[in-house]
Design a protein around this motif. Sequence first.
Motif, mmCIF file in Angstrom:
data_model
loop_
_atom_site.group_PDB
_atom_site.id
_atom_site.type_symbol
_atom_site.label_atom_id
_atom_site.label_comp_id
_atom_site.label_asym_id
_atom_site.label_seq_id
_atom_site.Cartn_x
_atom_site.Cartn_y
_atom_site.Cartn_z
ATOM 1 N N LEU A 8 38.880 32.386 41.979
ATOM 2 C CA LEU A 8 38.312 32.486 40.642
ATOM 3 C C LEU A 8 37.823 31.101 40.228
ATOM 4 N N GLN A 9 36.547 31.004 39.961
ATOM 5 C CA GLN A 9 35.956 29.709 39.643
ATOM 6 C C GLN A 9 36.221 29.329 38.187
ATOM 7 N N PRO A 11 35.601 28.187 34.588
ATOM 8 C CA PRO A 11 34.368 28.304 33.801
ATOM 9 C C PRO A 11 33.911 26.991 33.178
ATOM 10 N N HIS A 12 34.756 25.949 33.212
ATOM 11 C CA HIS A 12 34.367 24.675 32.607
ATOM 12 C C HIS A 12 33.237 24.061 33.432
ATOM 13 N N GLU A 13 32.147 23.720 32.767
ATOM 14 C CA GLU A 13 30.946 23.272 33.481
ATOM 15 C C GLU A 13 31.168 21.986 34.267
ATOM 16 N N ASN A 14 32.128 21.160 33.851
ATOM 17 C CA ASN A 14 32.384 19.905 34.548
ATOM 18 C C ASN A 14 33.490 20.012 35.592
ATOM 19 N N CYS A 15 34.014 21.219 35.784
ATOM 20 C CA CYS A 15 35.097 21.406 36.744
ATOM 21 C C CYS A 15 34.688 22.385 37.846
ATOM 22 N N GLN A 16 34.628 23.659 37.518
ATOM 23 C CA GLN A 16 34.229 24.734 38.440
ATOM 24 C C GLN A 16 35.071 24.748 39.719
ATOM 25 N N ALA A 17 36.344 24.370 39.579
ATOM 26 C CA ALA A 17 37.245 24.400 40.731
ATOM 27 C C ALA A 17 37.602 25.830 41.095
ATOM 28 N N ALA A 18 37.903 26.056 42.358
ATOM 29 C CA ALA A 18 38.327 27.375 42.838
ATOM 30 C C ALA A 18 39.832 27.527 42.623
ATOM 31 N N ASN A 19 40.242 28.692 42.097
ATOM 32 C CA ASN A 19 41.646 28.940 41.793
ATOM 33 C C ASN A 19 42.084 30.278 42.363
ATOM 34 N N PRO A 20 43.356 30.414 42.716
ATOM 35 C CA PRO A 20 43.863 31.732 43.142
ATOM 36 C C PRO A 20 43.707 32.769 42.040
ATOM 37 N N THR A 31 41.937 24.639 32.068
ATOM 38 C CA THR A 31 41.111 25.566 31.280
ATOM 39 C C THR A 31 41.555 27.003 31.557
ATOM 40 N N PRO A 32 41.698 27.837 30.531
ATOM 41 C CA PRO A 32 42.058 29.248 30.778
ATOM 42 C C PRO A 32 41.044 29.929 31.690
ATOM 43 N N LEU A 33 41.532 30.745 32.601
ATOM 44 C CA LEU A 33 40.677 31.452 33.550
ATOM 45 C C LEU A 33 40.479 32.899 33.099
ATOM 46 N N PRO A 34 39.322 33.223 32.558
ATOM 47 C CA PRO A 34 39.096 34.607 32.116
ATOM 48 C C PRO A 34 38.915 35.538 33.302
ATOM 49 N N LYS A 35 39.521 36.701 33.216
ATOM 50 C CA LYS A 35 39.353 37.730 34.249
ATOM 51 C C LYS A 35 38.466 38.826 33.668
ATOM 52 N N PHE A 64 34.475 51.595 41.499
ATOM 53 C CA PHE A 64 33.419 51.104 40.614
ATOM 54 C C PHE A 64 33.894 49.963 39.713
ATOM 55 N N LEU A 65 35.082 49.440 39.959
ATOM 56 C CA LEU A 65 35.614 48.319 39.181
ATOM 57 C C LEU A 65 35.361 47.011 39.916
ATOM 58 N N LEU A 66 34.787 46.050 39.212
ATOM 59 C CA LEU A 66 34.476 44.750 39.791
ATOM 60 C C LEU A 66 35.150 43.651 38.990
ATOM 61 N N LEU A 67 35.391 42.507 39.651
ATOM 62 C CA LEU A 67 35.884 41.309 38.983
ATOM 63 C C LEU A 67 34.857 40.207 39.186
ATOM 64 N N ASP A 68 34.398 39.605 38.092
ATOM 65 C CA ASP A 68 33.447 38.502 38.175
ATOM 66 C C ASP A 68 34.208 37.227 38.541
ATOM 67 N N THR A 69 34.011 36.723 39.735
ATOM 68 C CA THR A 69 34.744 35.528 40.180
ATOM 69 C C THR A 69 34.088 34.236 39.703
ATOM 70 N N LYS A 70 32.936 34.350 39.041
ATOM 71 C CA LYS A 70 32.260 33.172 38.477
ATOM 72 C C LYS A 70 31.927 33.449 37.012
ATOM 73 N N PRO A 71 32.962 33.583 36.170
ATOM 74 C CA PRO A 71 32.735 34.018 34.786
ATOM 75 C C PRO A 71 31.970 33.014 33.938
ATOM 76 N N GLY A 72 31.873 31.771 34.370
ATOM 77 C CA GLY A 72 31.150 30.788 33.576
ATOM 78 C C GLY A 72 29.654 30.842 33.750
ATOM 79 N N LEU A 73 29.167 31.615 34.708
ATOM 80 C CA LEU A 73 27.738 31.702 34.972
ATOM 81 C C LEU A 73 27.152 32.944 34.324
ATOM 82 N N LEU A 74 25.933 32.822 33.798
ATOM 83 C CA LEU A 74 25.240 33.982 33.253
ATOM 84 C C LEU A 74 24.748 34.861 34.391
#
Length: 741
Positions: A8-9, A11-20, A31-35, A64-74
């Motif tokens: 899960l990436q 969402p902070h634009e200056n971080c974008q670190a990968a997280n479990p 930064t809180p990680l939105p799911k 039909f259920l998906l999880l957005d792994t890059k929630p900070g991107l439009l």
Amino acid sequence: MENDAATLQCPHENCQAANPLTHKFCQRCSTPLPKNYLWAVVDGQSLGSPGKILADRYLIADKFLLLDTKPGLLTLTPELENLQIPRAYLRLIPYRLHVPQVYGVLPLTNDSPQQEILLLEKPPIMVDDTTQQVHLGSELTTAWHDATSMRQLNWLWQIAHLWQPLASEGVVSSLLDSSVLRVEGSLVRLLELRFDDTTPPELPQLGEFWRQLIDNAKPAIVEFVDRVSLSLTQGEIHSSEQLITVLDRGLAQLGRSQTPTIKIITKTDTGPSRQRNEDACSPPTGTLVSKPPQPTALAIVCDGIGGHEGGNVASNLAIETIQQQVQQLTKVPYDHIDPSLLLNDLEKAVAMANDKISQRNDGENRQGRQRMGTTLVMALPVAHEMYITHVGDSRAYWITRQGCYQVTLDDDVASREVRLGYAIYREAVQQSAAGSLVQALGMGPSTSLHPTSARFMLDEDAIFLLTSDGLSDFDRVEEYWETEILPILLGETNIVNVADRLIEIANTKNGHDNVTVALVHYQVQYWEPEITIKAVIPESYSAKTVDLASRGADASVLSSPNQKTQVIEETQPTKTRQLPLQWIVPLILVIIAGSLGLFVKQLQSKSGQSEVASTPTPTQSPTVAATQPPRTLANLSPGWVIQTTKEIRLEDNPPLAAKSFLQVINTEPNPKPTSEDFSVRMRVCTNKPTPTPAPSPAKPISIKFQQLKSFGVSVLQPGAANPCKPLTQPPATQPADTSPT
């Protein structure tokens, strides 16, 4: 989800670190990680096996259920002109508590029969944080069996409120499809929208759908649901407004088995970057209010506009004015409150506050940006309901054990674009001037102000958070509700500590503005009633009803692309004949003690005619046009219904129990009348709960007016439920039907 390599990436634009996927906060920047779980609207088979990633960002969780792994991107979305389906979703954004909103569009390969997939946000799901297993919320027809009678009627009440707005968009079939009609705790949530055929369903089909719920209804409401569904199928209930009224009365009866306890705390702070605090709140900051013992629980948050020019003056003036008005409203006993009238009166209180601020602006010759103003959001709990009214971008959130729901829609440019079907919200908020307000208190006269008001049925413990944008900006509430507010409902903390913590979050994570919060903790004790409630179907309906999402704001938006909210002209007659609630108690006293001389003179001048003419009188409210005078003992007319407030003993008939219904046949002046020496002929419709039989239907009751006035009775207003049939023959020429109903 079976892809252990999925991350899960941040969402902070200056971080974008990968997280479990199991982490709630970014391991690098905290930064809180939105799911963001999404529902994919797909024709045909599933998108693939769980664990597969689509378009380098969407992880398949289950069919039909998906999880957005890059929630900070439009998301990349084609022009809306090329997409016909989303517009109904967009225009129904005022109902997003129940109707999913568009998150984006997922393009597919050229060899796929479907070129793009519509992605809907916040579907009704259950997530196991430990195993990351995701399941859809239960279908209403499946969850029905285990729900309390209060919740069962609550679900039907929500469907009734959704019927008209969904019908106006051609998607009312969604309310008849059990596969998309889901529940999430006490809320009805639609998985997606089903578009109507050329012949859209009507209320009789809703009645047929509800009939399948009767067998598993709780004992207290089996007869009620049976009666309502039968009335729908037979056309006796012919409008959603009439249906809402019937369900309101059923919920009011069940509400007597529910005992609420309410606590309110407010906090306001100048913030680290401002010199003065232009926010205001009620109760005063730091004050803890409990009901009981306090008779009223009212929370208000205002965010002043105008800087040193007077934003703090406007916010405090709004608080003071609304407090005075609501104190009058809450003196009325709950049993005498009509929900639509209470919402009207709350809006009038807001209009009065607006006019006071606007008049002060005019008196000080303030123009344009110099005018002071304020946003407003307030919450008034009444019995088993919560009333929310708001103007501007101060928000109200409803937090339950199942989720956090924003129940107000900002009065800003971005929301307006979505309501009109021009943009997806996630994209609209990125545009310049997206957060500019389109209305606030004090900017002009109340005739051009359109508050949004709504009410919510409460059948479980809940928290309502009212907040200025000092906290709500940048989705801070959505980020922190689960870790900071939910523990209140779990008994792990209290609202005082949470209020302090929210102020801290606003100042450290945002810090650009003043911040004000109000927390309303609603706790409920409920027991299943032993009585069986009955449905009373009104023969006619005249009272104005309220949409679940917002009052007067949605119907016009859905039908007219050029109008943001419904405007009721100042000269337009009101649709209800009932008086504002704060007048009821004084009116009763006036009826009992007032002189009836004018009535007698009118009676004499009519020479025995049975009807008394009514002359319209203007109301005191600046926002409501002239109305007909209320029905009182002073202007009795044939056909009117009177209800006894205590037992009445009669000379030649059995006694009439309290709550009995009597219908006026006519009045009988004596040959030589004195001041009030005349009789009223009436028939008995019901004589309950006394076991004594009612007086003979062949012999109407004749009561001296002086006796009637002293007995303790009330005259029912138009639209009130009663068992009396309308008089079909003129009483002056032919005796009225006196058979009991």
